[in-house]
Design an enzyme around this catalytic site. Structure first.
Site, short mmCIF file in Angstrom:
data_model
loop_
_atom_site.label_atom_id
_atom_site.label_comp_id
_atom_site.label_asym_id
_atom_site.label_seq_id
_atom_site.Cartn_x
_atom_site.Cartn_y
_atom_site.Cartn_z
N ILE A 87 -21.42 5.53 20.24
CA ILE A 87 -21.82 4.99 19.16
C ILE A 87 -20.96 4.11 18.46
CG2 ILE A 87 -22.89 5.02 16.73
CD1 ILE A 87 -24.33 7.62 17.42
N LYS B 138 0.80 -1.14 0.16
CA LYS B 138 0.05 -0.05 -0.14
C LYS B 138 0.84 1.17 0.05
CE LYS B 138 -4.15 -2.13 2.07
NZ LYS B 138 -3.90 -3.32 1.53
#
Length: 341
Positions: free
Chosen positions: A106, A72
């Site tokens: 969350i 990458k």
């Protein structure tokens, strides 16, 4: 937690940024913690590397960077972007999940459920508050505050206020404040220029791994939290148990932001192991544990124990300071500011 980028001063900040973005995607969307941790560790190593990495081959020589991450890096050097990231950014669901998980309370599962219900942004969330639990509502209320970093100068005031109030509560309490790579105690101050939140580690001689709440009142932490509320410091509670508080704080009488604050009550005989764990980077902690094994010990965030001839761990060894832990394995003491490996 908001996405944390590498400081621009790092010659490899752009590599770090895309690795952190991939880490967030793996954690929040794919729920692959193994890959997420691998990306974050690689980003940490590259952020601390003093020179610019010129190729994936060069990067592979660094700890925590394997073949896939090296590929990458080569792709990014060659094209200025990553095909995988471009696809992720083009996915509205992935973008929405990553945005929603920046709200405290969350997690990936809750974010996906919200997206399935048609909630795709913070603005959408504000129009559907009834779908949120207590923690999530507070996280949304203080969304901008929690995203901001706390500068070292402001942390100084938190340190002075908290340690003073804890001492007034019970002079036998010992405490330090950890925030990201920061460490504050009555005699120590080291670390980065800013942190994301405030973690208070506290202990008491009467609270040990064997005695625990038998010798210390079960409501001791609750009493401390109430005192900090009465002082105007703690403003909201997310959760409160016998040994851990999670909430929101703000320095009274000062023009400053609200911050996330956790207070952990750690057994007295485990206190310095806890400090070492919370101030060391993941890579540093793993290196310490590996070195301990090579020296005949097994260690974790609670204790260090000698390994017998059969490989079975013995009784925990006493540590009355962080330095004692280093001495046990015969390693030179490393200051907290130098543990972000």
């Amino acid at each position: 937690m908001s996405k944390r980028k590498a400081p621009k001063a790092s010659p490899n900040f752009d590599f770090c940024d895309f690795l952190i973005e991939l880490a967030d995607y793996e954690k929040n969307v794919e729920k692959n913690m193994f890959k997420s941790k691998a990306y974050r560790k690689a980003a940490s190593v590259l952020a601390d590397h003093p020179t610019r990495i010129s190729s994936g081959t060069e990067a592979r020589k660094l700890p925590g960077i394997g073949e896939q991450i090296a590929k990458k890096i080569d792709e990014f050097i060659r094209t200025g972007t990553l095909e995988k990231l471009e696809k992720i950014r083009a996915s509205s669901a992935s973008v929405a999940i990553n945005e929603l998980t920046q709200v405290s309370g969350i997690g990936p599962s809750a974010a996906k459920k919200l997206v399935d219900d048609g909630i795709n942004s913070i603005d959408d969330l504000k129009k559907n508050i009834e779908k949120l639990n207590h923690h999530q509502k507070i996280g949304l209320k203080h969304f901008e505050d929690f995203k901001a970093r706390i500068p070292r100068s402001e942390m100084n005031f938190h340190k002075e206020f908290i340690l003073k109030k804890i001492s007034e509560h019970d002079k036998d309490f010992e405490a330090c404040i950890c925030g990201s790579s920061l460490l504050f105690s009555s005699i120590e101050f080291a670390g980065a220029e800013s942190c994301g939140d405030i973690d208070v580690l506290a202990t008491h001689p009467a609270y040990t791994s064997k005695a625990k709440t038998k010798a210390l009142k079960k409501d001791s932490l609750r009493d401390l939290v109430e005192n900090l509320k009465d002082a105007g410091y703690i403003t909201e509670t997310l959760s409160l148990g016998e040994s851990k508080f999670m909430g929101v704080c703000k320095l009274p009488g000062r023009d400053n932001r609200y911050c996330r604050c956790d207070i952990r009550l750690i057994p007295f005989d485990q206190f310095y192991f806890g400090i070492l764990y919370f101030t060391g980077s993941d890579i540093f902690n793993q290196a310490m544990r590996q070195e301990a094994l090579e020296k005949g010990f097994t260690s974790n965030e609670y204790c260090i124990r000698p390994l017998g001839s059969t490989g079975e761990p013995g009784e925990p060894l006493l540590a009355e300071s962080e330095k004692d832990i280093f001495d046990i394995i015969g390693k030179d003491y490393v200051e907290p500011m130098d543990r972000n490996l």
